[in-house]
Motif scaffolding. Sequence first.
Motif, PDB file in Angstrom:
ATOM      1  N   MET A   1      34.419  56.810  64.328  1.00 41.73           N
ATOM      2  CA  MET A   1      34.345  58.212  64.697  1.00 41.73           C
ATOM      3  C   MET A   1      35.701  58.714  65.217  1.00 41.73           C
ATOM      4  SD  MET A   1      32.192  60.560  64.653  1.00 41.73           S
ATOM      5  CE  MET A   1      31.250  61.787  65.407  1.00 41.73           C
ATOM      6  N   GLN A   2      36.365  57.866  66.014  1.00 38.15           N
ATOM      7  CA  GLN A   2      37.661  58.259  66.554  1.00 38.15           C
ATOM      8  C   GLN A   2      38.684  58.461  65.435  1.00 38.15           C
ATOM      9  OE1 GLN A   2      39.268  55.613  69.459  1.00 38.15           O
ATOM     10  NE2 GLN A   2      41.124  56.821  69.765  1.00 38.15           N
ATOM     11  N   GLN A   3      38.620  57.646  64.398  1.00 37.30           N
ATOM     12  CA  GLN A   3      39.536  57.778  63.268  1.00 37.30           C
ATOM     13  C   GLN A   3      39.353  59.127  62.576  1.00 37.30           C
ATOM     14  OE1 GLN A   3      39.067  54.824  60.222  1.00 37.30           O
ATOM     15  NE2 GLN A   3      40.932  55.432  59.139  1.00 37.30           N
ATOM     16  N   LEU A   4      38.121  59.547  62.421  1.00 40.90           N
ATOM     17  CA  LEU A   4      37.854  60.846  61.802  1.00 40.90           C
ATOM     18  C   LEU A   4      38.396  61.981  62.663  1.00 40.90           C
ATOM     19  CD1 LEU A   4      34.231  60.383  60.420  1.00 40.90           C
ATOM     20  CD2 LEU A   4      36.354  60.529  59.119  1.00 40.90           C
ATOM     21  N   GLU A   5      38.246  61.873  63.965  1.00 39.59           N
ATOM     22  CA  GLU A   5      38.762  62.907  64.863  1.00 39.59           C
ATOM     23  C   GLU A   5      40.287  62.974  64.787  1.00 39.59           C
ATOM     24  OE1 GLU A   5      37.143  61.853  68.657  1.00 39.59           O
ATOM     25  OE2 GLU A   5      35.218  62.806  68.231  1.00 39.59           O
ATOM     26  N   GLU A   6      40.942  61.809  64.680  1.00 37.28           N
ATOM     27  CA  GLU A   6      42.399  61.779  64.548  1.00 37.28           C
ATOM     28  C   GLU A   6      42.841  62.414  63.238  1.00 37.28           C
ATOM     29  OE1 GLU A   6      43.619  57.717  64.967  1.00 37.28           O
ATOM     30  OE2 GLU A   6      43.102  57.641  67.094  1.00 37.28           O
ATOM     31  N   GLN A   7      42.118  62.128  62.167  1.00 36.17           N
ATOM     32  CA  GLN A   7      42.447  62.724  60.869  1.00 36.17           C
ATOM     33  C   GLN A   7      42.267  64.242  60.905  1.00 36.17           C
ATOM     34  OE1 GLN A   7      39.986  60.548  58.077  1.00 36.17           O
ATOM     35  NE2 GLN A   7      41.725  59.276  57.451  1.00 36.17           N
TER      36      GLN A   7
END
Length: 64
Positions: A1-7
């Motif tokens: 989920m954090q990766q998606l927020e960073e993207q």
Amino acid sequence: MQQLEEQIAHLTRTVDELNEIVTRQQSDIDVLKRRVQMLMEREAAREAEGSGGVVMGDERPPHY
């Protein structure tokens, strides 16, 4: 989920940067359009008064 927020954050920043670039380019285009229009009007006025004065290769300039 954090990766998606960073993207999403990265893409949002990229879109904002591109928007600034496009806005600046549109401003430059508007200025250039006005300048071209002014030059076209100036040239039309010059042709209308007959002072366009293009010298052909074998034609003597008017000061001779």
